[in-house]
Motif scaffolding. Structure first.
Motif, PDB file in Angstrom:
ATOM      1  N   LYS A 165       2.627  -8.934   6.892  1.00  0.00           N
ATOM      2  CA  LYS A 165       2.324  -9.791   5.750  1.00  0.00           C
ATOM      3  C   LYS A 165       1.419 -10.938   6.196  1.00  0.00           C
ATOM      4  CE  LYS A 165       4.993 -10.564   1.605  1.00  0.00           C
ATOM      5  NZ  LYS A 165       6.321 -10.715   1.032  1.00  0.00           N
ATOM      6  N   SER A 166       0.434 -11.246   5.369  1.00  0.00           N
ATOM      7  CA  SER A 166      -0.551 -12.312   5.633  1.00  0.00           C
ATOM      8  C   SER A 166      -1.648 -11.884   6.605  1.00  0.00           C
ATOM      9  CB  SER A 166       0.121 -13.585   6.153  1.00  0.00           C
ATOM     10  OG  SER A 166       1.064 -14.055   5.208  1.00  0.00           O
ATOM     11  N   TYR A 167      -1.590 -10.651   7.102  1.00  0.00           N
ATOM     12  CA  TYR A 167      -2.705 -10.116   7.894  1.00  0.00           C
ATOM     13  C   TYR A 167      -3.616  -9.385   6.904  1.00  0.00           C
ATOM     14  CZ  TYR A 167      -0.035 -11.141  12.139  1.00  0.00           C
ATOM     15  OH  TYR A 167       0.658 -11.774  13.145  1.00  0.00           O
ATOM     16  N   VAL A 168      -4.580 -10.119   6.370  1.00  0.00           N
ATOM     17  CA  VAL A 168      -5.344  -9.644   5.217  1.00  0.00           C
ATOM     18  C   VAL A 168      -6.044  -8.311   5.474  1.00  0.00           C
ATOM     19  CG1 VAL A 168      -7.280 -10.154   3.678  1.00  0.00           C
ATOM     20  CG2 VAL A 168      -5.664 -11.956   4.274  1.00  0.00           C
ATOM     21  N   ALA A 169      -6.717  -8.171   6.602  1.00  0.00           N
ATOM     22  CA  ALA A 169      -7.460  -6.934   6.883  1.00  0.00           C
ATOM     23  C   ALA A 169      -6.516  -5.732   6.934  1.00  0.00           C
ATOM     24  CB  ALA A 169      -8.223  -7.066   8.199  1.00  0.00           C
ATOM     25  N   VAL A 170      -5.336  -5.923   7.526  1.00  0.00           N
ATOM     26  CA  VAL A 170      -4.347  -4.845   7.613  1.00  0.00           C
ATOM     27  C   VAL A 170      -3.825  -4.505   6.212  1.00  0.00           C
ATOM     28  CG1 VAL A 170      -2.090  -4.163   8.526  1.00  0.00           C
ATOM     29  CG2 VAL A 170      -3.679  -5.469   9.951  1.00  0.00           C
ATOM     30  N   GLU A 171      -3.560  -5.541   5.413  1.00  0.00           N
ATOM     31  CA  GLU A 171      -3.068  -5.316   4.053  1.00  0.00           C
ATOM     32  C   GLU A 171      -4.068  -4.514   3.232  1.00  0.00           C
ATOM     33  OE1 GLU A 171      -0.381  -9.396   3.530  1.00  0.00           O
ATOM     34  OE2 GLU A 171      -2.401  -9.278   2.688  1.00  0.00           O
ATOM     35  N   ARG A 172      -5.340  -4.848   3.347  1.00  0.00           N
ATOM     36  CA  ARG A 172      -6.365  -4.125   2.584  1.00  0.00           C
ATOM     37  C   ARG A 172      -6.380  -2.645   2.950  1.00  0.00           C
ATOM     38  NH1 ARG A 172     -11.391  -8.311   3.616  1.00  0.00           N
ATOM     39  NH2 ARG A 172     -10.659 -10.029   2.307  1.00  0.00           N
ATOM     40  N   THR A 173      -6.386  -2.367   4.262  1.00  0.00           N
ATOM     41  CA  THR A 173      -6.417  -0.970   4.719  1.00  0.00           C
ATOM     42  C   THR A 173      -5.164  -0.227   4.283  1.00  0.00           C
ATOM     43  OG1 THR A 173      -7.715  -1.648   6.655  1.00  0.00           O
ATOM     44  CG2 THR A 173      -6.680   0.519   6.731  1.00  0.00           C
ATOM     45  N   CYS A 174      -4.024  -0.904   4.372  1.00  0.00           N
ATOM     46  CA  CYS A 174      -2.754  -0.268   4.000  1.00  0.00           C
ATOM     47  C   CYS A 174      -2.726   0.056   2.511  1.00  0.00           C
ATOM     48  CB  CYS A 174      -1.599  -1.200   4.366  1.00  0.00           C
ATOM     49  SG  CYS A 174       0.015  -0.411   4.211  1.00  0.00           S
ATOM     50  N   LEU A 175      -3.188  -0.857   1.671  1.00  0.00           N
ATOM     51  CA  LEU A 175      -3.201  -0.613   0.234  1.00  0.00           C
ATOM     52  C   LEU A 175      -4.166   0.517  -0.139  1.00  0.00           C
ATOM     53  CD1 LEU A 175      -3.043  -4.305  -1.022  1.00  0.00           C
ATOM     54  CD2 LEU A 175      -1.334  -2.535  -1.462  1.00  0.00           C
ATOM     55  N   LYS A 176      -5.320   0.568   0.523  1.00  0.00           N
ATOM     56  CA  LYS A 176      -6.261   1.663   0.276  1.00  0.00           C
ATOM     57  C   LYS A 176      -5.619   3.006   0.617  1.00  0.00           C
ATOM     58  CE  LYS A 176     -10.483  -1.029   1.115  1.00  0.00           C
ATOM     59  NZ  LYS A 176     -11.614  -1.258   2.060  1.00  0.00           N
ATOM     60  N   THR A 177      -4.859   3.030   1.708  1.00  0.00           N
ATOM     61  CA  THR A 177      -4.183   4.264   2.121  1.00  0.00           C
ATOM     62  C   THR A 177      -3.094   4.652   1.121  1.00  0.00           C
ATOM     63  OG1 THR A 177      -4.584   3.608   4.430  1.00  0.00           O
ATOM     64  CG2 THR A 177      -3.052   5.419   4.054  1.00  0.00           C
ATOM     65  N   LEU A 178      -2.360   3.654   0.633  1.00  0.00           N
ATOM     66  CA  LEU A 178      -1.320   3.924  -0.359  1.00  0.00           C
ATOM     67  C   LEU A 178      -1.912   4.476  -1.657  1.00  0.00           C
ATOM     68  CD1 LEU A 178       1.144   0.899  -0.036  1.00  0.00           C
ATOM     69  CD2 LEU A 178       1.795   3.313  -0.048  1.00  0.00           C
ATOM     70  N   ILE A 179      -3.029   3.906  -2.091  1.00  0.00           N
ATOM     71  CA  ILE A 179      -3.686   4.386  -3.315  1.00  0.00           C
ATOM     72  C   ILE A 179      -4.105   5.844  -3.163  1.00  0.00           C
ATOM     73  CG2 ILE A 179      -5.733   4.120  -4.772  1.00  0.00           C
ATOM     74  CD1 ILE A 179      -5.573   1.081  -4.120  1.00  0.00           C
ATOM     75  N   SER A 180      -4.670   6.168  -1.991  1.00  0.00           N
ATOM     76  CA  SER A 180      -5.087   7.551  -1.736  1.00  0.00           C
ATOM     77  C   SER A 180      -3.878   8.484  -1.690  1.00  0.00           C
ATOM     78  CB  SER A 180      -5.864   7.615  -0.419  1.00  0.00           C
ATOM     79  OG  SER A 180      -6.264   8.936  -0.140  1.00  0.00           O
ATOM     80  N   LEU A 181      -2.814   8.044  -1.030  1.00  0.00           N
ATOM     81  CA  LEU A 181      -1.602   8.849  -0.892  1.00  0.00           C
ATOM     82  C   LEU A 181      -0.959   9.141  -2.247  1.00  0.00           C
ATOM     83  CD1 LEU A 181       0.832  10.055   0.722  1.00  0.00           C
ATOM     84  CD2 LEU A 181       1.748   7.718   0.806  1.00  0.00           C
ATOM     85  N   MET A 182      -0.906   8.138  -3.141  1.00  0.00           N
ATOM     86  CA  MET A 182      -0.147   8.265  -4.389  1.00  0.00           C
ATOM     87  C   MET A 182      -0.993   8.718  -5.570  1.00  0.00           C
ATOM     88  SD  MET A 182       2.436   5.040  -3.865  1.00  0.00           S
ATOM     89  CE  MET A 182       3.591   5.556  -5.112  1.00  0.00           C
ATOM     90  N   ASN A 183      -2.260   9.023  -5.298  1.00  0.00           N
ATOM     91  CA  ASN A 183      -3.122   9.547  -6.354  1.00  0.00           C
ATOM     92  C   ASN A 183      -2.591  10.906  -6.824  1.00  0.00           C
ATOM     93  OD1 ASN A 183      -5.274  10.101  -8.064  1.00  0.00           O
ATOM     94  ND2 ASN A 183      -6.598  10.809  -6.416  1.00  0.00           N
ATOM     95  N   LYS A 184      -2.143  10.958  -8.075  1.00  0.00           N
ATOM     96  CA  LYS A 184      -1.577  12.165  -8.688  1.00  0.00           C
ATOM     97  C   LYS A 184      -0.244  12.597  -8.082  1.00  0.00           C
ATOM     98  CE  LYS A 184      -5.904  14.017 -10.475  1.00  0.00           C
ATOM     99  NZ  LYS A 184      -6.818  15.151 -10.545  1.00  0.00           N
ATOM    100  N   GLN A 185       0.394  11.710  -7.317  1.00  0.00           N
ATOM    101  CA  GLN A 185       1.778  11.970  -6.916  1.00  0.00           C
ATOM    102  C   GLN A 185       2.542  10.634  -6.906  1.00  0.00           C
ATOM    103  OE1 GLN A 185       2.790  13.487  -3.094  1.00  0.00           O
ATOM    104  NE2 GLN A 185       1.301  12.266  -1.973  1.00  0.00           N
ATOM    105  N   PRO A 186       2.700  10.053  -8.125  1.00  0.00           N
ATOM    106  CA  PRO A 186       3.356   8.744  -8.231  1.00  0.00           C
ATOM    107  C   PRO A 186       4.864   8.773  -8.053  1.00  0.00           C
ATOM    108  CG  PRO A 186       2.814   9.585 -10.404  1.00  0.00           C
ATOM    109  CD  PRO A 186       2.233  10.555  -9.422  1.00  0.00           C
ATOM    110  N   ASP A 187       5.445   9.971  -7.901  1.00  0.00           N
ATOM    111  CA  ASP A 187       6.898  10.074  -7.730  1.00  0.00           C
ATOM    112  C   ASP A 187       7.401   9.321  -6.506  1.00  0.00           C
ATOM    113  OD1 ASP A 187       6.998  11.636  -9.934  1.00  0.00           O
ATOM    114  OD2 ASP A 187       7.373  13.518  -8.924  1.00  0.00           O
TER     115      ASP A 187
END
Length: 462
Positions: free
Chosen positions: A118-140
């Motif tokens: 938390k508060s490591y902005v660059a890491v947070e951005r990369t992590c959120l991008k990965t989560l968006i890709s992972l959960m695209n069409k599998q929001p379960d």
């Protein structure tokens, strides 16, 4: 209610076709699809592809395990980000790969990263991008822990890109998933969205609008009754007026105005909300937008849809054309008639405005709308939707304003409608109604006639 099955049920059926019937993998897949479709099962949310190979599966599991280990120790940010990029690249390959990554535990591993870093902005951005890709069409995959993190990252002081990515993550989790929508809404996300409306950036505001629209979707076939209407009612009650006022603030921003019109239309689920838009000066602003973007098909299409919504309220409909709206409608319809969907939206809006309203019909008539309507009918003689919408618009224009008949007939409307009668039997009612009110020759079919005879003195038919 639509019949649905789980992904595991479908995969097991494919496996049985291979093991028990000796079919090749592709044949087994096709046979399973035919089997379930013949039973009336909705397969829209099912991955109808062969699963990933054992070697790819093992590689995915190795990469996820490596991410978990890196998260637990004091790892340099770049190494952790590079590892998440590897996982994201695997997710980007396709839905089958994303499912494999999800089953390997990537979701919880990525949430661990968000909590630890938390508060490591660059890491947070990369992590959120990965989560968006992972959960695209599998929001379960979303759970209570994920919802809490979503809200935590929507604080005003959060990094700009982190907020934007969090809003995209929320939107992707709402699509095709009613339970996620309800869980996110019940976590009071609306309070966060209201705060973000004061943000000066149109980029953030567009993401906020996208989340609002996703919360009022009704697209999950697994749920018999959703809460789309209830969500729309609450959101509109809270933020419809501020949204309307944003039209003036960003009236020159084409992408934002398009999204704003789309969102306001999605929230107009009750007649009192139309009055709210009216009282906030929304009608004048819509006219300004239509004049400013007179040649923009996408924006004018949304403006026409919004006008149709507003016309559902009698007060709005009565006042709308006193706000310089009639010339704007004629201009937008004439300039954008080359786009069939915009033309249909415009004709539908005219039909709504003139329904049982001779005053509106007169105002539009004086704005030369008959010529615009007939020109569009001539441009798309074989398009059923155009002819249907135009027939309704013409019928509503002249039904209580017969003095307009001569103008329409001189423009050639009679010949067009008579031709439509031969081509479009399923919209015959709308075409004949227009011909009738125009005073043209039209033959109505008597749907049912009795075959009575003379009564005898005993009360029986002779």
């Amino acid at each position: 209610m639509v019949l649905v099955i789980s992904q595991d049920t479908f995969d097991n059926a494919v496996r049985e076709n291979i093991e028990d019937l000796g079919l090749e993998p592709e044949e087994a897949l096709q046979e399973a699809v035919k089997q379930f479709e013949s039973q009336g099962v909705d397969l829209s949310s099912i991955i109808k592809e062969l699963s990933i190979s054992p070697s790819v599966k093992a590689n995915i599991e190795t990469e996820i395990t490596k991410l978990k280990k890196l998260t637990k120790k004091d790892t340099p940010d770049k190494e952790l980000m590079d590892q998440m990029e590897i996982i994201k690249e695997e997710c980007d390959k396709g839905l089958v790969n994303r499912v494999g990554v999800g089953k390997a535990g990537a979701y919880n591993a990525l949430l661990d990263v968000l909590e630890v870093k938390k508060s490591y902005v660059a890491v947070e951005r990369t992590c959120l991008k990965t989560l968006i890709s992972l959960m695209n069409k599998q929001p379960d995959l979303l759970d209570e822990r994920g919802v809490k993190l979503m809200l935590a990252f929507l604080n005003i002081k959060t990094d700009f890109d982190v907020k934007k990515l969090t809003l995209r993550w929320i939107k992707s989790c709402c699509v095709l998933h009613e339970n996620n929508r309800q869980n996110i809404f019940d976590a009071n996300i609306l309070d966060k969205l209201k705060d973000l409306l004061n943000d000066g950036s149109s980029d953030i505001l567009r993401e906020v609008l996208a989340v609002c629209r996703s919360l009022v979707l009704d697209d999950d076939v697994r749920v018999e009754f959703g809460k789309a209407h209830e969500h729309a009612r609450i959101i509109a009650s809270e933020i419809l007026c501020p949204l309307t006022q944003l039209m003036a603030r960003f009236k020159g921003d084409e992408p934002f105005i398009h999204d704003l019109m789309l969102t306001v239309s999605a929230l107009m689920v009750r007649t009192e909300f139309c009055k709210k838009v009216h009282d906030a000066g929304g009608i004048e602003m819509i006219a300004e937008v239509m004049n400013y973007f007179s040649g923009n098909e996408r924006i004018n299409k949304q403006c026409f849809k919004l006008i149709k919504c507003l016309a559902g309220n009698d007060i709005c409909k009565a006042n709308m054309l006193h706000k310089n709206m009639a010339p704007a409608i004629t201009k937008a319809l004439t300039v954008n008639k080359g786009n069939v969907s915009t033309a249909v939206s415009g004709l539908t809006a005219i039909a709504a405005l003139t329904l049982r309203s001779p005053e509106n019909s007169k105002t539009l008539f004086e704005a030369d709308i008959p010529a615009a309507i007939v020109d569009i009918m001539k441009m798309y003689p074989d398009n059923k939707e155009v002819q249907k919408s135009a027939s309704r618009a013409v019928r509503n224009m002249v039904s209580r304003s017969r003095y307009q008949n001569k103008t329409f007939i001189e423009l050639g409307i009679d010949e067009i409608l008579q031709s439509d009668l031969k081509k479009f039997k399923d919209i015959e009612y709308d075409i004949k109604a227009a011909l009738r009110d125009l005073g043209c020759n039209v033959k109505f079919n008597e749907e049912w006639t009795g075959k009575g005879g003379a009564l005898t003195t005993g009360g029986k038919l002779s």
